[in-house]
Design an enzyme around this catalytic site. Structure first.
Site: not given
Length: 200
Positions: A165, A130, A45
């Site tokens: 995610h 995501d 991320s």
């Protein structure tokens, strides 16, 4: 390391995050804890942004890199207030609708700073569903790397069609993902019998 250290790594001081990471890599190499031929890095991320940025700045320091669901198209994402988290993240990164922040972000955004240079072995992952880092970000990053990089090192893009995610759900599915990542790293380090660099 305290609040001031955090403040010195955000907004118009964000690049300190990347240069600190590079300084740490140089330290472990110079002090012989590791070598460039064995140093592998990983981030997910926003940590994937870190990986993308340092790969553009100092690709020579690393043997392999794993960027999981990486936030690598900084300007495109931060200019779109309809994406979840964008407006709340302006406090961390800055609002690129303001010229000063726009050009500062552009100076480190991984997609915008890929160069014609050698990169290490790279694995980039994405989740089709995501909502935080859309799969198009890592896909765009990989496509531009494939177009510009000057080496023959491995560049893999793995998009999980049933994940968001936080990767696939389920204990065994997570272990399978971890095994894939470790296999990639071990292969980059020539640790898998029958998969030496001469066969890559």
């Amino acid at each position: 390391m305290g609040r001031q250290w955090y403040e010195n790594g955000k907004l118009l001081k964000k690049k300190n995050t990347f240069t600190d990471f590079i300084a740490c890599a140089q330290y472990v190499i110079e002090n012989r804890y590791c070598t460039k031929e064995k140093l592998c890095i990983e981030g997910r991320s926003a940590g994937g942004l870190l990986i993308g940025a340092v790969l553009n700045m100092r690709p020579d320091l690393f043997k392999a890199a794993v960027a999981g669901v990486p936030f690598v198209d900084v300007l495109t994402t931060m200019l779109d207030p309809t994406i979840p988290l964008t407006t709340s993240e302006w406090e961390e990164w800055g609002d690129p609708r303001k010229e000063e922040f726009y050009f500062y972000m552009k100076s480190y955004s991984p997609v915008d700073n890929i160069k014609a240079q050698n990169y290490p072995n790279i694995l980039v992952t994405a989740g089709l569903n995501d909502p935080r880092v859309m799969y198009s970000e890592p896909a765009k990053f990989v496509a531009k790397l494939r177009d510009m990089k000057t080496d023959a090192n491995t560049l893999l893009f793995k998009c999980e069609l049933g994940a968001g995610h936080f990767s696939k759900s389920g204990r065994f599915e997570k272990l399978q993902e971890d095994a894939f990542t470790y296999t990639f790293i071990m292969k980059a380090l020539n640790m898998i019998p029958g998969f030496g660099s001469e066969q890559s």
